[in-house]
Design an enzyme around this catalytic site. Structure first.
Site, PDB file in Angstrom:
ATOM      1  N   TYR A 197       0.720  -1.299  -0.007  1.00 49.39           N
ATOM      2  CA  TYR A 197       0.002  -0.141  -0.008  1.00 49.39           C
ATOM      3  C   TYR A 197       0.717   1.056  -0.014  1.00 49.39           C
ATOM      4  CZ  TYR A 197       0.898   0.529   4.974  1.00 49.39           C
ATOM      5  OH  TYR A 197       1.400   0.768   6.413  1.00 49.39           O
TER       6      TYR A 197
ATOM      7  N   GLU B 177      -2.301 -16.626  11.324  1.00 49.36           N
ATOM      8  CA  GLU B 177      -1.182 -17.475  10.791  1.00 49.36           C
ATOM      9  C   GLU B 177      -1.916 -19.004  11.002  1.00 49.36           C
ATOM     10  OE1 GLU B 177      -0.247 -14.959  12.525  1.00 49.36           O
ATOM     11  OE2 GLU B 177       1.216 -14.078  11.570  1.00 49.36           O
TER      12      GLU B 177
ATOM     13  N   ASP C 101       5.462 -10.173   3.085  1.00 46.54           N
ATOM     14  CA  ASP C 101       5.305  -8.665   3.241  1.00 46.54           C
ATOM     15  C   ASP C 101       6.578  -7.714   2.420  1.00 46.54           C
ATOM     16  OD1 ASP C 101       2.872  -9.579   4.496  1.00 46.54           O
ATOM     17  OD2 ASP C 101       3.556  -8.988   6.539  1.00 46.54           O
TER      18      ASP C 101
ATOM     19  N   HIS D 114      10.999 -10.118  10.573  1.00 49.40           N
ATOM     20  CA  HIS D 114       9.923  -9.571  10.654  1.00 49.40           C
ATOM     21  C   HIS D 114       9.944  -8.408  11.276  1.00 49.40           C
ATOM     22  CE1 HIS D 114       4.919  -9.593  11.467  1.00 49.40           C
ATOM     23  NE2 HIS D 114       5.531  -8.166  11.026  1.00 49.40           N
TER      24      HIS D 114
HETATM   25  N1  UDP Z   1      -0.718  -3.919   4.088  1.00 45.89           N
HETATM   26  C1  UDP Z   1      -1.607  -3.280   2.863  1.00 45.89           C
HETATM   27  N2  UDP Z   1      -2.413  -2.706   3.028  1.00 45.89           N
HETATM   28  C2  UDP Z   1      -2.613  -2.162   4.366  1.00 45.89           C
HETATM   29  C3  UDP Z   1      -1.891  -2.692   5.616  1.00 45.89           C
HETATM   30  C4  UDP Z   1      -0.622  -3.450   5.279  1.00 45.89           C
HETATM   31  O1  UDP Z   1      -1.148  -3.808   1.750  1.00 45.89           O
HETATM   32  O2  UDP Z   1      -3.652  -1.272   4.652  1.00 45.89           O
HETATM   33  C5  UDP Z   1       0.445  -4.855   3.595  1.00 45.89           C
HETATM   34  C6  UDP Z   1       2.019  -4.390   3.922  1.00 45.89           C
HETATM   35  O3  UDP Z   1       2.328  -3.678   2.935  1.00 45.89           O
HETATM   36  C7  UDP Z   1       2.447  -5.453   4.398  1.00 45.89           C
HETATM   37  C8  UDP Z   1       1.768  -6.401   4.896  1.00 45.89           C
HETATM   38  O4  UDP Z   1       0.326  -5.956   4.352  1.00 45.89           O
HETATM   39  O5  UDP Z   1       2.968  -5.914   3.153  1.00 45.89           O
HETATM   40  C9  UDP Z   1       1.611  -6.159   6.532  1.00 45.89           C
HETATM   41  O6  UDP Z   1       1.298  -5.260   6.762  1.00 45.89           O
HETATM   42  P1  UDP Z   1       2.125  -4.488   7.910  1.00 45.89           P
HETATM   43  O7  UDP Z   1       3.636  -4.547   7.755  1.00 45.89           O
HETATM   44  O8  UDP Z   1       1.509  -3.295   8.320  1.00 45.89           O
HETATM   45  O9  UDP Z   1       1.891  -5.556   9.195  1.00 45.89           O
HETATM   46  P2  UDP Z   1       2.861  -6.104  10.628  1.00 45.89           P
HETATM   47  O10 UDP Z   1       4.212  -6.027  10.067  1.00 45.89           O
HETATM   48  O11 UDP Z   1       2.628  -4.971  11.222  1.00 45.89           O
HETATM   49  O12 UDP Z   1       2.212  -7.311  10.891  1.00 45.89           O
HETATM   50 MN    MN Z   2       5.476  -5.250   8.502  1.00 45.38          MN
END
Ligand code: UDP
Ligand code: MN
Length: 415
Positions: A171, A360, A259, A388
């Site tokens: 995003y 998960e 991600d 992560h």
């Molecule tokens: N993501 C997305 N849209 C959103 C929020 C997150 O596409 O509104 C994607 C983000 O780019 C990443 C994945 O989902 O590839 C996980 O998001 P984030 O890193 O925010 O989550 P966390 O690492 O906190 O679990």
């Molecule tokens: Mn993340």
């Protein structure tokens, strides 16, 4: 052959029946020949005309006896018999023996026979390119850097590994371009075949499309169309869009959720190729707010999973303690559940309705029944191969004046 079909066409049959173009119509030359010179016919001509053109016979012979009919039948049979026995050339015989049907309806092309006067020794030297020539060609193509024969052997022995299907939700935010470029560059270094499925929410941005186009790897740019109000975790729906795509197109490979903001080693991707059904490994998680590193994933004995790292109290009740970037599975489970003895054929999807941190485990529970169906990947249990990083959340406060319109890279106005 076309001409045979043409003459057999109903159109032509009809025209003959109508008598307009008939060779035996009053206007036709053949008919004229027989009708005009009736009185001057030679005996042979008269005989033939008598046998075949009944209506032109003199009146006294018009009422034929059954003997004459029998005689005509016999003559026709005899003529047919003679024609059948005639020794025509080979082509015609081939046609008679059934090739007619084949040659009329197939488009098979027979190669032209060209006489080749080269000896067997000549041919052997021509057909087999010399190894040195291949080395030179490989260097010219940039496949090899040096004319080293052992390297050449590697090129010739190359067998493509299992395809990796890497799924990344993404995003628009200040660092998006950097994240996508970083992950894309890593994937570029992984041995092919690698397919990168990048999923955006509601619309495909031009900026993401351009990054993907210039990356030089195989990719698919998908869009997840969803009403924002019923979405708790957008990433979950974006991953599901990729799963639907893999299922619909029966893509074959190892599916991995990467991600865009995490960091990955090259060896992780190579190790994934060894998985048969479902493989997992421990992931290092940097919890910035807690100022500590957490390990999530399996404890292994060889490739057998014998336990789990359970460090977070809030997630103790999970069945499988695995991070989203800590497992990969065979895509055929999505579209060929029988092959893997899955008890149901319900689609395998991520759930947006579960408590945070349970995505998960609830997903993995749809793929495997217990640890006996889980493989610890070769290097995985003894090494951290990806991290992560909880580096940012949505809706961060940026310094005053920063612009993040539709552009992936931040624009800082000059003072
Ligand atoms: N993501 C997305 N849209 C959103 C929020 C997150 O596409 O509104 C994607 C983000 O780019 C990443 C994945 O989902 O590839 C996980 O998001 P984030 O890193 O925010 O989550 P966390 O690492 O906190 O679990
Ligand atoms: Mn993340």
């Amino acid at each position: 052959m076309a001409s045979i079909r043409r003459t057999l066409s109903p159109y032509n049959d009809r025209s003959y029946q109508n008598g307009l173009n008939s060779p035996f119509s009053p206007q036709s030359p053949s008919q004229k020949l027989f009708s005009q010179g009736r009185t001057t016919f030679s005996p042979v001509r008269r005989f033939v005309a008598g046998v075949f053109f009944r209506k032109h016979q003199p009146r006294k012979n018009f009422q034929l006896s059954w003997k004459k009919s029998l005689f005509r039948c016999f003559m026709c049979f005899f003529l047919g018999f003679l024609l059948g026995m005639a020794p025509f050339n080979n082509d015609f015989n081939e046609l008679r023996q059934g090739d007619l049907r084949n040659s009329d309806f197939s488009f098979e092309m027979k190669p032209e026979v060209v006489s080749d006067k080269r000896t067997a020794a000549d041919l052997a030297s021509v057909e087999k390119p010399k190894e040195d020539d291949l080395v030179v060609a490989a260097v010219e193509l940039g496949v090899l850097e040096r004319t080293d024969k052992t390297d050449m052997k590697k090129v010739l022995d190359f067998v493509p590994g299992k395809q990796l299907i890497v799924v990344s939700p993404t995003y628009n935010r200040a660092t998006q371009a950097y994240y996508l470029n970083r992950l894309g560059q890593v994937l570029r270094l992984v041995k092919p075949p690698v397919l990168w499925i990048v999923v955006e929410m509601n619309e495909a941005s031009m900026e993401t499309a351009e990054i993907l186009r210039n990356m030089g790897i195989m990719y698919r740019h998908l869009v997840c169309v969803k009403n924002n109000t019923d979405v708790k975790d957008r990433g979950v729906h974006q991953r599901n869009t990729a799963l639907e795509h893999i299922e619909r197109h029966k893509l074959d490979g190892m599916v991995y959720f990467a991600d865009d903001d995490n960091i990955y080693s090259l060896e992780l991707f190579e190790n994934m190729r060894e998985i048969s059904r479902f493989g997992t490994w421990p992931v290092g998680m940097l919890a910035q707010s807690k100022n500590k590193v957490i390990l999530e994933g399996p404890v292994c004995n060889g490739s057998r999973v014998i336990g789990w790292h359970t460090n977070e109290k809030s997630k103790r009740l999970r069945r499988f303690h695995v991070d989203m970037s800590g497992f990969a599975f065979n895509s055929t489970i999505l579209w060929d559940p029988k092959r893997w003895h899955r008890p149901t054929s319900d689609p395998i999807r991520q759930l947006d309705t579960v408590k945070e941190g349970f995505q998960e485990t609830t997903f993995i529970e749809q793929i495997v029944e217990d640890e006996s169906q889980i493989e610890g990947i070769p290097l995985g249990c003894s090494r951290i191969m990806n991290w992560h990083l909880h580096l940012e959340a949505r809706g961060l406060a940026y310094p005053k004046g920063w612009m993040l319109p539709k552009n992936l890279a931040v624009v800082i106005p000059s003072k």
